[in-house]
Design a protein around this motif. Structure first.
Motif, PDB file in Angstrom:
ATOM      1  N   SER A 164     -29.730  44.921 -53.158  1.00 38.03           N
ATOM      2  CA  SER A 164     -28.658  43.918 -53.043  1.00 38.03           C
ATOM      3  C   SER A 164     -27.342  44.452 -53.592  1.00 38.03           C
ATOM      4  N   ARG A 165     -27.395  45.112 -54.716  1.00 36.27           N
ATOM      5  CA  ARG A 165     -26.175  45.655 -55.329  1.00 36.27           C
ATOM      6  C   ARG A 165     -25.567  46.772 -54.490  1.00 36.27           C
ATOM      7  N   VAL A 166     -26.403  47.701 -54.053  1.00 38.55           N
ATOM      8  CA  VAL A 166     -25.901  48.817 -53.245  1.00 38.55           C
ATOM      9  C   VAL A 166     -25.427  48.317 -51.883  1.00 38.55           C
ATOM     10  N   LYS A 167     -26.161  47.387 -51.306  1.00 34.97           N
ATOM     11  CA  LYS A 167     -25.795  46.807 -50.009  1.00 34.97           C
ATOM     12  C   LYS A 167     -24.402  46.192 -50.074  1.00 34.97           C
ATOM     13  N   ASN A 168     -24.122  45.439 -51.126  1.00 31.44           N
ATOM     14  CA  ASN A 168     -22.810  44.802 -51.257  1.00 31.44           C
ATOM     15  C   ASN A 168     -21.690  45.836 -51.356  1.00 31.44           C
ATOM     16  N   LYS A 169     -21.935  46.925 -52.040  1.00 35.19           N
ATOM     17  CA  LYS A 169     -20.942  48.008 -52.112  1.00 35.19           C
ATOM     18  C   LYS A 169     -20.709  48.607 -50.728  1.00 35.19           C
ATOM     19  N   MET A 170     -21.795  48.824 -49.985  1.00 28.39           N
ATOM     20  CA  MET A 170     -21.665  49.423 -48.644  1.00 28.39           C
ATOM     21  C   MET A 170     -20.992  48.464 -47.677  1.00 28.39           C
ATOM     22  N   LEU A 171     -21.290  47.182 -47.788  1.00 27.72           N
ATOM     23  CA  LEU A 171     -20.612  46.189 -46.948  1.00 27.72           C
ATOM     24  C   LEU A 171     -19.110  46.219 -47.220  1.00 27.72           C
TER      25      LEU A 171
END
Length: 142
Positions: free
Chosen positions: A111-118
């Motif tokens: 979730s944390r990495v996904k938000n950065k990539m988004l």
């Protein structure tokens, strides 16, 4: 869905941001293991001596049956870099201790990495679960 170059970009971002998540992704898709139980609970003793084969005990699989899975060379290479081969048998390969990380460890990390990539436009909002990202992908993940 994502093409090979886009998947490489995602994996490179994950590798630089969260090494445990990167290794979990490689094992999940390279060895076809389930992330929250099978991958998260892996210990050194689940691997053979040269780390080329994983043997899962039934207590750690969804269907309760023992399972053997080969480790592809590109996953093996990362396991060696991660020093997994030198851990004591009872040590978890992610926590590097006897006790594995909690049940939500990988989903929280994603979730944390996904938000950065988004935020950086690396992944698309409509396909932001890793299983969807790679669901049409065949062969080597990295």
């Amino acid at each position: 869905y994502y093409n090979n170059e886009e998947i490489k970009e995602v994996l490179n971002f994950i590798k630089n941001d969260h090494l445990n998540l990167y290794l979990a992704c490689l094992i999940t898709y390279g060895c076809l293991l389930r992330p929250h139980q099978e991958v998260r609970n892996l210990t050194r003793s689940d691997f053979n001596k040269d780390m080329s084969l994983i043997t899962l005990k039934g207590k750690n699989t969804k269907n309760g049956k023992n399972r053997q899975v080969p480790v592809p060379p590109y996953v093996l290479e990362e396991l060696i870099k991660f020093q997994s081969h030198s851990l004591p048998d009872s040590y978890n390969i992610f926590s590097k201790s006897v006790k594995p990380f909690g049940v939500y460890y990988l989903s929280t990390a994603w979730s944390r990495v996904k938000n950065k990539m988004l935020g950086k436009g690396i992944i698309k909002k409509d396909v932001c679960q890793f299983k969807l990202l790679c669901s049409k992908r065949k062969g080597k993940a990295g």
